[in-house]
Scaffold this motif. Sequence first.
Motif, PDB file in Angstrom:
ATOM      1  N   GLY A   1       1.377  -1.169   0.152  1.00 58.55           N
ATOM      2  CA  GLY A   1      -0.419   0.127  -0.105  1.00 58.55           C
ATOM      3  C   GLY A   1       0.860   1.040   0.089  1.00 58.55           C
ATOM      4  O   GLY A   1       1.763   1.424   0.152  1.00 58.55           O
ATOM      5  N   ASP A   2       0.413   2.369  -0.521  1.00 59.10           N
ATOM      6  CA  ASP A   2       0.591   4.224  -0.125  1.00 59.10           C
ATOM      7  C   ASP A   2       1.063   4.605   1.369  1.00 59.10           C
ATOM      8  O   ASP A   2      -0.345   4.518   1.761  1.00 59.10           O
ATOM      9  N   PRO A   3       1.649   4.472   2.029  1.00 59.94           N
ATOM     10  CA  PRO A   3       1.418   5.417   3.518  1.00 59.94           C
ATOM     11  C   PRO A   3       1.330   6.967   3.283  1.00 59.94           C
ATOM     12  O   PRO A   3       0.629   7.334   3.802  1.00 59.94           O
ATOM     13  N   LYS A   4       1.082   7.150   1.832  1.00 55.32           N
ATOM     14  CA  LYS A   4       0.854   8.475   1.902  1.00 55.32           C
ATOM     15  C   LYS A   4      -0.802   8.924   1.133  1.00 55.32           C
ATOM     16  O   LYS A   4      -1.356  10.277   1.302  1.00 55.32           O
ATOM     17  N   GLN A   5      -1.998   7.517   1.676  1.00 55.99           N
ATOM     18  CA  GLN A   5      -3.224   7.499   1.060  1.00 55.99           C
ATOM     19  C   GLN A   5      -3.564   7.122   2.866  1.00 55.99           C
ATOM     20  O   GLN A   5      -4.819   6.974   3.029  1.00 55.99           O
ATOM     21  N   SER A   6      -3.033   7.335   4.399  1.00 58.88           N
ATOM     22  CA  SER A   6      -3.739   7.230   5.073  1.00 58.88           C
ATOM     23  C   SER A   6      -4.432   8.173   5.709  1.00 58.88           C
ATOM     24  O   SER A   6      -4.670   8.800   4.934  1.00 58.88           O
ATOM     25  N   SER A   7      -4.978   7.360   6.899  1.00 61.46           N
ATOM     26  CA  SER A   7      -6.606   8.185   7.013  1.00 61.46           C
ATOM     27  C   SER A   7      -6.861   7.668   9.017  1.00 61.46           C
ATOM     28  O   SER A   7      -6.468   6.773   8.656  1.00 61.46           O
ATOM     29  N   VAL A   8      -7.485   9.353   9.392  1.00 61.97           N
ATOM     30  CA  VAL A   8      -7.849   8.797  10.701  1.00 61.97           C
ATOM     31  C   VAL A   8      -8.882   8.833  11.174  1.00 61.97           C
ATOM     32  O   VAL A   8      -9.728   9.993  10.472  1.00 61.97           O
ATOM     33  N   SER A   9      -9.554   8.547  11.951  1.00 58.92           N
ATOM     34  CA  SER A   9     -10.931   9.495  12.874  1.00 58.92           C
ATOM     35  C   SER A   9     -10.691   8.995  14.469  1.00 58.92           C
ATOM     36  O   SER A   9     -10.505   8.117  14.620  1.00 58.92           O
ATOM     37  N   GLY A  10     -11.802   9.970  14.800  1.00 57.69           N
ATOM     38  CA  GLY A  10     -12.076   8.938  16.280  1.00 57.69           C
ATOM     39  C   GLY A  10     -12.801   9.401  16.987  1.00 57.69           C
ATOM     40  O   GLY A  10     -13.574  10.873  16.777  1.00 57.69           O
TER      41      GLY A  10
ATOM     42  N   TYR B   1      -3.178  14.122  15.250  1.00 59.80           N
ATOM     43  CA  TYR B   1      -2.731  13.900  14.103  1.00 59.80           C
ATOM     44  C   TYR B   1      -2.765  13.882  12.427  1.00 59.80           C
ATOM     45  O   TYR B   1      -1.742  14.207  11.863  1.00 59.80           O
ATOM     46  N   GLN B   2      -3.645  14.983  12.428  1.00 57.35           N
ATOM     47  CA  GLN B   2      -4.335  15.352  10.693  1.00 57.35           C
ATOM     48  C   GLN B   2      -3.029  16.462  10.724  1.00 57.35           C
ATOM     49  O   GLN B   2      -2.652  16.152   9.630  1.00 57.35           O
ATOM     50  N   ILE B   3      -3.047  17.123  11.844  1.00 54.32           N
ATOM     51  CA  ILE B   3      -2.501  18.420  11.300  1.00 54.32           C
ATOM     52  C   ILE B   3      -0.819  18.121  11.388  1.00 54.32           C
ATOM     53  O   ILE B   3      -0.270  18.434  10.657  1.00 54.32           O
ATOM     54  N   ALA B   4      -0.177  17.122  12.625  1.00 53.69           N
ATOM     55  CA  ALA B   4       0.876  17.057  12.191  1.00 53.69           C
ATOM     56  C   ALA B   4       1.646  16.392  10.885  1.00 53.69           C
ATOM     57  O   ALA B   4       2.641  16.375  10.666  1.00 53.69           O
ATOM     58  N   TYR B   5       0.724  15.098  10.890  1.00 56.51           N
ATOM     59  CA  TYR B   5       1.227  14.657   9.212  1.00 56.51           C
ATOM     60  C   TYR B   5       0.549  14.521   8.280  1.00 56.51           C
ATOM     61  O   TYR B   5      -0.126  14.198   7.279  1.00 56.51           O
ATOM     62  N   SER B   6       0.065  16.278   8.059  1.00 56.47           N
ATOM     63  CA  SER B   6      -0.736  16.394   6.730  1.00 56.47           C
ATOM     64  C   SER B   6      -0.042  15.591   5.380  1.00 56.47           C
ATOM     65  O   SER B   6      -1.203  16.071   4.740  1.00 56.47           O
ATOM     66  N   ALA B   7       1.136  16.374   5.318  1.00 50.58           N
ATOM     67  CA  ALA B   7       1.837  15.479   4.361  1.00 50.58           C
ATOM     68  C   ALA B   7       1.262  14.251   4.348  1.00 50.58           C
ATOM     69  O   ALA B   7       1.916  13.609   2.590  1.00 50.58           O
ATOM     70  N   SER B   8       0.642  13.260   4.929  1.00 49.82           N
ATOM     71  CA  SER B   8       1.273  12.091   4.507  1.00 49.82           C
ATOM     72  C   SER B   8      -0.308  11.330   4.931  1.00 49.82           C
ATOM     73  O   SER B   8      -1.019  10.343   4.234  1.00 49.82           O
ATOM     74  N   VAL B   9      -2.024  12.107   5.748  1.00 49.36           N
ATOM     75  CA  VAL B   9      -2.591  11.902   5.833  1.00 49.36           C
ATOM     76  C   VAL B   9      -3.590  12.630   5.122  1.00 49.36           C
ATOM     77  O   VAL B   9      -4.027  14.293   5.038  1.00 49.36           O
ATOM     78  N   VAL B  10      -4.671  12.081   4.655  1.00 50.64           N
ATOM     79  CA  VAL B  10      -5.835  12.869   3.531  1.00 50.64           C
ATOM     80  C   VAL B  10      -6.801  13.088   4.087  1.00 50.64           C
ATOM     81  O   VAL B  10      -7.365  13.260   2.949  1.00 50.64           O
ATOM     82  N   GLY B  11      -7.111  12.575   5.407  1.00 54.09           N
ATOM     83  CA  GLY B  11      -7.897  13.685   5.730  1.00 54.09           C
ATOM     84  C   GLY B  11      -8.556  12.537   7.396  1.00 54.09           C
ATOM     85  O   GLY B  11      -7.888  11.504   7.666  1.00 54.09           O
TER      86      GLY B  11
ATOM     87  N   LEU C   1     -15.177   6.826   6.049  1.00 51.80           N
ATOM     88  CA  LEU C   1     -15.249   6.753   4.375  1.00 51.80           C
ATOM     89  C   LEU C   1     -15.225   7.665   3.369  1.00 51.80           C
ATOM     90  O   LEU C   1     -14.077   7.944   2.740  1.00 51.80           O
ATOM     91  N   LYS C   2     -16.481   7.283   2.933  1.00 51.48           N
ATOM     92  CA  LYS C   2     -16.300   8.249   1.703  1.00 51.48           C
ATOM     93  C   LYS C   2     -15.627   9.577   1.621  1.00 51.48           C
ATOM     94  O   LYS C   2     -16.271  10.081   0.532  1.00 51.48           O
ATOM     95  N   GLN C   3     -16.665  10.325   2.773  1.00 49.32           N
ATOM     96  CA  GLN C   3     -16.017  11.928   2.370  1.00 49.32           C
ATOM     97  C   GLN C   3     -14.486  11.729   2.289  1.00 49.32           C
ATOM     98  O   GLN C   3     -14.130  12.731   2.019  1.00 49.32           O
ATOM     99  N   ILE C   4     -14.022  10.826   3.048  1.00 49.38           N
ATOM    100  CA  ILE C   4     -11.919  11.230   3.035  1.00 49.38           C
ATOM    101  C   ILE C   4     -11.566  10.513   1.882  1.00 49.38           C
ATOM    102  O   ILE C   4     -11.126  10.678   0.713  1.00 49.38           O
TER     103      ILE C   4
ATOM    104  N   VAL D   1      -4.622   2.379   4.942  1.00 48.00           N
ATOM    105  CA  VAL D   1      -4.451   2.654   6.124  1.00 48.00           C
ATOM    106  C   VAL D   1      -5.786   3.263   6.850  1.00 48.00           C
ATOM    107  O   VAL D   1      -5.236   4.453   6.258  1.00 48.00           O
ATOM    108  N   HIS D   2      -6.734   3.309   7.426  1.00 48.51           N
ATOM    109  CA  HIS D   2      -7.150   4.379   8.523  1.00 48.51           C
ATOM    110  C   HIS D   2      -7.277   4.091   9.981  1.00 48.51           C
ATOM    111  O   HIS D   2      -7.622   2.370   9.898  1.00 48.51           O
ATOM    112  N   ILE D   3      -6.723   5.009  10.379  1.00 54.01           N
ATOM    113  CA  ILE D   3      -6.460   4.628  12.231  1.00 54.01           C
ATOM    114  C   ILE D   3      -8.017   4.970  12.528  1.00 54.01           C
ATOM    115  O   ILE D   3      -8.753   6.396  12.219  1.00 54.01           O
ATOM    116  N   ALA D   4      -8.425   3.928  13.456  1.00 53.56           N
ATOM    117  CA  ALA D   4      -9.945   4.152  14.523  1.00 53.56           C
ATOM    118  C   ALA D   4      -9.497   4.731  15.462  1.00 53.56           C
ATOM    119  O   ALA D   4      -9.199   3.688  16.348  1.00 53.56           O
TER     120      ALA D   4
END
Length: 330
Positions: free
Chosen positions: A28-37, A48-58, A194-197, A247-250
Amino acid sequence: MKRKSWFCLLALLAATAGAAEPLPAFHGDPKQSSVSGLSSGAFMAVQYQIAYSASVVGVGVVAGGPYYCALGSLSGTTACMSGPPPQAGQLLAGAAQFAAAGRIDPLTHLATRRVYLFSGSQDNTVKTQVVDAAAEFFRLAGVPASQIAYERRLPAGHAQITPAYGNACGATASPYLNHCEWEGRGYDQAGLILKQIYGALLPKAQAPTGRLVRFSQKPYAAAGSSLADEGFVYVPRACADGEACRVHIALHGCQQYAGKVGDAFYVHAGYNDWADSNHILVLYPQTTVSAANPQGCWDWFGYTGPAYAWRDGPQMRALKAMADRLVSAY
């Protein structure tokens, strides 16, 4: 529950019954990861989104506030739950200073990122004006309004929302999963996040064929990080078969870690069904209680130290290392 779904659930639970494995690696591509909580997980997801915005797409934010809301202090959490929170412009100025110092990724990446926010109208734990501040922070930071989805009409309590599982919609009670009806159907929050991201997705699986892996978090847990010994990851069959996956981090909320609520979050929050048919690995990292963290929250106010909201924060580093490991296979 249909018999086939029941057997699939039993298989998923059986997969977690043995000893914890090392965290596996897939393509996979680490630059297509996302996160929610949810709750503390939502504040952590924003960090996490703000600190790693180069690789976290949403990011998906369920009952959470803007970046660095508590200003590094436990005493600052009250305003970030009951309101009024610090001004979004003030927090953005601080984030810009962190970016200039190289502690977080440049904020310019946010112009292409996508955001989902949610505040239940019956949520008296994290008030709507706090989530409003998160929306304003993202707008000021350069996320176009067309890339922000914000839902605050549901009469939901403080919880992750599912179509059919958990407490009544307006409840605020363990395991902090509520089922809500909206516009004539169950509100599928995981799918909407997930659809929004990621945009259009294939329909969710009715009978998932992947497996839940219980893995050791010890290689990623720095001293004092309040990370549990074990975490979980949902692995769709397509990912296990070698296809490229994202990867999506929940992130669970306070008092919602597996040691407290069992499998409620990592089995029933709703992500796995969508992940199964859309090549998404769902990482469910886990906290635990400690003297500095008696409710098992994610660190959004500084109990792990002053770097908690930066890339070098103990929990932030751990999450990034786990997410990158999942898609590190050649």
